[in-house]
Design a protein around this motif. Structure first.
Motif, PDB file in Angstrom:
ATOM      1  N   ARG A   1      38.105  -0.568 -48.227  1.00 38.81           N
ATOM      2  CA  ARG A   1      39.148  -0.147 -47.299  1.00 38.81           C
ATOM      3  C   ARG A   1      38.586   0.758 -46.207  1.00 38.81           C
ATOM      4  NH1 ARG A   1      44.474   1.344 -50.940  1.00 38.81           N
ATOM      5  NH2 ARG A   1      45.122  -0.780 -51.384  1.00 38.81           N
ATOM      6  N   GLN A   2      37.761   1.703 -46.595  1.00 38.25           N
ATOM      7  CA  GLN A   2      37.197   2.617 -45.610  1.00 38.25           C
ATOM      8  C   GLN A   2      36.284   1.886 -44.624  1.00 38.25           C
ATOM      9  OE1 GLN A   2      35.275   5.656 -47.907  1.00 38.25           O
ATOM     10  NE2 GLN A   2      37.185   6.473 -48.750  1.00 38.25           N
ATOM     11  N   ARG A   3      35.484   0.956 -45.108  1.00 40.09           N
ATOM     12  CA  ARG A   3      34.598   0.205 -44.218  1.00 40.09           C
ATOM     13  C   ARG A   3      35.384  -0.683 -43.274  1.00 40.09           C
ATOM     14  NH1 ARG A   3      29.931  -1.729 -48.587  1.00 40.09           N
ATOM     15  NH2 ARG A   3      28.969   0.339 -48.863  1.00 40.09           N
ATOM     16  N   LEU A   4      36.479  -1.245 -43.752  1.00 40.62           N
ATOM     17  CA  LEU A   4      37.271  -2.142 -42.916  1.00 40.62           C
ATOM     18  C   LEU A   4      37.916  -1.385 -41.755  1.00 40.62           C
ATOM     19  CD1 LEU A   4      37.987  -5.131 -42.851  1.00 40.62           C
ATOM     20  CD2 LEU A   4      40.057  -4.615 -44.134  1.00 40.62           C
ATOM     21  N   VAL A   5      38.312  -0.145 -41.992  1.00 43.91           N
ATOM     22  CA  VAL A   5      38.877   0.666 -40.912  1.00 43.91           C
ATOM     23  C   VAL A   5      37.830   0.906 -39.822  1.00 43.91           C
ATOM     24  CG1 VAL A   5      39.802   2.933 -40.329  1.00 43.91           C
ATOM     25  CG2 VAL A   5      40.598   1.760 -42.379  1.00 43.91           C
ATOM     26  N   SER A   6      36.610   1.234 -40.225  1.00 44.45           N
ATOM     27  CA  SER A   6      35.534   1.440 -39.246  1.00 44.45           C
ATOM     28  C   SER A   6      35.247   0.154 -38.474  1.00 44.45           C
ATOM     29  CB  SER A   6      34.271   1.921 -39.966  1.00 44.45           C
ATOM     30  OG  SER A   6      34.513   3.114 -40.681  1.00 44.45           O
ATOM     31  N   PHE A   7      35.287  -0.971 -39.155  1.00 39.45           N
ATOM     32  CA  PHE A   7      35.055  -2.260 -38.511  1.00 39.45           C
ATOM     33  C   PHE A   7      36.124  -2.531 -37.462  1.00 39.45           C
ATOM     34  CE2 PHE A   7      33.308  -6.712 -39.755  1.00 39.45           C
ATOM     35  CZ  PHE A   7      32.873  -6.877 -38.449  1.00 39.45           C
ATOM     36  N   TRP A   8      37.376  -2.210 -37.771  1.00 41.51           N
ATOM     37  CA  TRP A   8      38.464  -2.442 -36.814  1.00 41.51           C
ATOM     38  C   TRP A   8      38.326  -1.544 -35.587  1.00 41.51           C
ATOM     39  CZ3 TRP A   8      42.526   0.554 -34.891  1.00 41.51           C
ATOM     40  CH2 TRP A   8      43.508  -0.153 -34.194  1.00 41.51           C
ATOM     41  N   ILE A   9      37.881  -0.316 -35.771  1.00 43.64           N
ATOM     42  CA  ILE A   9      37.687   0.595 -34.636  1.00 43.64           C
ATOM     43  C   ILE A   9      36.610   0.057 -33.703  1.00 43.64           C
ATOM     44  CG2 ILE A   9      36.929   2.917 -33.997  1.00 43.64           C
ATOM     45  CD1 ILE A   9      38.253   3.944 -36.531  1.00 43.64           C
ATOM     46  N   VAL A  10      35.547  -0.512 -34.259  1.00 44.78           N
ATOM     47  CA  VAL A  10      34.505  -1.129 -33.431  1.00 44.78           C
ATOM     48  C   VAL A  10      35.067  -2.311 -32.651  1.00 44.78           C
ATOM     49  CG1 VAL A  10      32.311  -2.373 -33.515  1.00 44.78           C
ATOM     50  CG2 VAL A  10      32.644  -0.350 -34.935  1.00 44.78           C
ATOM     51  N   ALA A  11      35.891  -3.145 -33.313  1.00 45.10           N
ATOM     52  CA  ALA A  11      36.502  -4.286 -32.621  1.00 45.10           C
ATOM     53  C   ALA A  11      37.428  -3.821 -31.508  1.00 45.10           C
ATOM     54  CB  ALA A  11      37.262  -5.144 -33.624  1.00 45.10           C
ATOM     55  N   LEU A  12      38.154  -2.745 -31.730  1.00 46.77           N
ATOM     56  CA  LEU A  12      39.023  -2.195 -30.696  1.00 46.77           C
ATOM     57  C   LEU A  12      38.219  -1.747 -29.475  1.00 46.77           C
ATOM     58  CD1 LEU A  12      41.734  -1.086 -29.634  1.00 46.77           C
ATOM     59  CD2 LEU A  12      41.283   0.988 -30.977  1.00 46.77           C
ATOM     60  N   ALA A  13      37.116  -1.061 -29.706  1.00 44.47           N
ATOM     61  CA  ALA A  13      36.275  -0.596 -28.590  1.00 44.47           C
ATOM     62  C   ALA A  13      35.682  -1.778 -27.823  1.00 44.47           C
ATOM     63  CB  ALA A  13      35.165   0.305 -29.129  1.00 44.47           C
ATOM     64  N   VAL A  14      35.225  -2.789 -28.541  1.00 45.04           N
ATOM     65  CA  VAL A  14      34.655  -3.972 -27.875  1.00 45.04           C
ATOM     66  C   VAL A  14      35.721  -4.692 -27.061  1.00 45.04           C
ATOM     67  CG1 VAL A  14      33.629  -6.234 -28.292  1.00 45.04           C
ATOM     68  CG2 VAL A  14      32.798  -4.243 -29.548  1.00 45.04           C
ATOM     69  N   GLU A  15      36.931  -4.790 -27.587  1.00 49.03           N
ATOM     70  CA  GLU A  15      38.008  -5.470 -26.867  1.00 49.03           C
ATOM     71  C   GLU A  15      38.357  -4.746 -25.575  1.00 49.03           C
ATOM     72  OE1 GLU A  15      40.851  -8.307 -25.974  1.00 49.03           O
ATOM     73  OE2 GLU A  15      39.365  -8.339 -27.601  1.00 49.03           O
ATOM     74  N   LEU A  16      38.466  -3.441 -25.622  1.00 44.24           N
ATOM     75  CA  LEU A  16      38.783  -2.677 -24.416  1.00 44.24           C
ATOM     76  C   LEU A  16      37.673  -2.793 -23.376  1.00 44.24           C
ATOM     77  CD1 LEU A  16      40.305   0.559 -26.022  1.00 44.24           C
ATOM     78  CD2 LEU A  16      41.526  -1.355 -24.959  1.00 44.24           C
ATOM     79  N   LEU A  17      36.427  -2.738 -23.835  1.00 42.01           N
ATOM     80  CA  LEU A  17      35.298  -2.856 -22.910  1.00 42.01           C
ATOM     81  C   LEU A  17      35.234  -4.245 -22.297  1.00 42.01           C
ATOM     82  CD1 LEU A  17      32.780  -1.494 -21.717  1.00 42.01           C
ATOM     83  CD2 LEU A  17      31.493  -2.264 -23.729  1.00 42.01           C
ATOM     84  N   TRP A  18      35.517  -5.274 -23.091  1.00 42.53           N
ATOM     85  CA  TRP A  18      35.485  -6.660 -22.606  1.00 42.53           C
ATOM     86  C   TRP A  18      36.590  -6.914 -21.594  1.00 42.53           C
ATOM     87  CZ3 TRP A  18      38.496 -11.244 -23.925  1.00 42.53           C
ATOM     88  CH2 TRP A  18      37.881 -12.445 -23.536  1.00 42.53           C
ATOM     89  N   GLN A  19      37.783  -6.391 -21.875  1.00 43.80           N
ATOM     90  CA  GLN A  19      38.896  -6.565 -20.942  1.00 43.80           C
ATOM     91  C   GLN A  19      38.606  -5.876 -19.612  1.00 43.80           C
ATOM     92  OE1 GLN A  19      42.036  -8.039 -21.288  1.00 43.80           O
ATOM     93  NE2 GLN A  19      41.595  -8.909 -23.292  1.00 43.80           N
ATOM     94  N   ALA A  20      38.028  -4.671 -19.670  1.00 45.34           N
ATOM     95  CA  ALA A  20      37.688  -3.969 -18.435  1.00 45.34           C
ATOM     96  C   ALA A  20      36.601  -4.698 -17.654  1.00 45.34           C
ATOM     97  CB  ALA A  20      37.253  -2.544 -18.758  1.00 45.34           C
ATOM     98  N   ALA A  21      35.630  -5.262 -18.366  1.00 45.01           N
ATOM     99  CA  ALA A  21      34.557  -5.992 -17.692  1.00 45.01           C
ATOM    100  C   ALA A  21      35.078  -7.260 -17.026  1.00 45.01           C
ATOM    101  CB  ALA A  21      33.444  -6.317 -18.686  1.00 45.01           C
ATOM    102  N   LEU A  22      36.057  -7.922 -17.646  1.00 40.72           N
ATOM    103  CA  LEU A  22      36.641  -9.107 -17.022  1.00 40.72           C
ATOM    104  C   LEU A  22      37.290  -8.770 -15.687  1.00 40.72           C
ATOM    105  CD1 LEU A  22      38.290 -10.902 -20.095  1.00 40.72           C
ATOM    106  CD2 LEU A  22      36.345 -11.715 -18.765  1.00 40.72           C
TER     107      LEU A  22
END
Length: 288
Positions: free
Chosen positions: A86-107
């Protein structure tokens, strides 16, 4: 076994919450065409439901790890692995959130950077959704009985395959735009954002083995993605059927499952006339 019971309750809450969000997203797919930016929000919300409902960020999920000391060693180690996952999955989701925001801004501001980030976007999101899907399959396999909660979890997992395919096609659209037949979306947005609803619809078309006009038939990229989504969906159904068929069914009162040591009454005991007839049959002796 109070800790195990709480884990089962949290798991069933995950099934219901995930299925509800996915159904609402599919029902609102038509409206997402008017606001394509919300598609990425939908992906974040679906993954957040799968992560947060099964994570220690919620107060009700903060289980005491010391409670595993009173359990048998094998069961205690298993529960500890669940808490660590559970703890690792939360960290994984935070990384995905950061990548999504960065990707949307780059687009929006740097398309060349968005092209390079699309590979990272695809890998991170695909890994996260597959981890969530695999955790869901394992949870369904560990369900003790076949009931309504198991059915909702199974449906949520199948829809999760479709949403994962939408993320994959959306990233491939940026990497290889020529692999798709897409008209103008009518928004002042990059294609990776404006065509996101069409990519989600094409993913569900591939999941249900229906050809989508969005995918170009002569493109190896779209063909590989479509076949991959179809194979994962069919494999999920096959694994699920194999696991569900061996589970006992809950018939009648739920208390009968909770108290298996109490012997069940014979069917004729519920009907006095059948009971008297059965008694006469037992008392009748055969003629010599």
């Amino acid at each position: 076994m109070d800790l195990v019971s709480r884990l089962l309750q949290q798991r069933h809450a995950l099934y219901r919450g995930l299925l509800a969000v996915e159904v609402l997203a599919l029902v609102g797919l038509r409206g997402l065409q008017q606001a394509p930016r919300l598609v990425s929000v939908v992906y974040l919300v679906i993954s957040a439901v799968a992560v947060l409902t099964d994570s220690p960020l919620l107060r009700k999920n903060r289980l005491d790890p010391s409670a595993t000391q009173a359990m048998p060693s094998a069961l205690g180690r298993r529960v500890q692995r669940v808490l660590l996952r559970r703890q690792r999955l939360v960290s994984f989701w935070i990384v995905a959130l950061a990548v999504e925001l960065l990707w949307q801004a780059a687009l929006e501001f740097n398309p060349s950077l968005a092209l390079q980030l699309s590979v990272l976007h695809l890998v991170v999101w695909l890994s996260l959704m597959l981890v969530v899907l695999w955790s869901l399959v394992k949870a369904l396999a560990e369900e003790p009985v076949f009931n309504g909660d198991l059915l909702m979890g199974a449906a949520a997992g199948y829809l999760l395959v479709g949403f994962t395919g939408g993320i994959v096609l959306n990233s491939l659209l940026v990497l290889d735009p020529a692999a798709f037949n897409l008209p103008a979306h009518g928004h002042s947005l990059p294609d990776g954002i404006g065509h996101a609803p069409a990519m989600l619809g094409a993913a569900f078309a591939s999941l249900t083995t229906i050809d989508s006009p969005v995918l170009k038939s002569g493109s190896l990229t779209s063909l590989t993605a479509s076949v991959g989504i179809t194979i994962v969906g069919q494999l999920y159904v096959a694994i699920l059927i194999a696991g569900v068929l061996g589970k006992p069914r809950v018939l009648g009162n739920q208390k009968a499952v909770d108290t298996p040591s109490k012997p069940a009454a014979a069917p004729e005991a519920e009907h006095p006339q059948v009971s008297r007839a059965a008694g006469q049959i037992r008392m009748r002796r055969p003629r010599r």
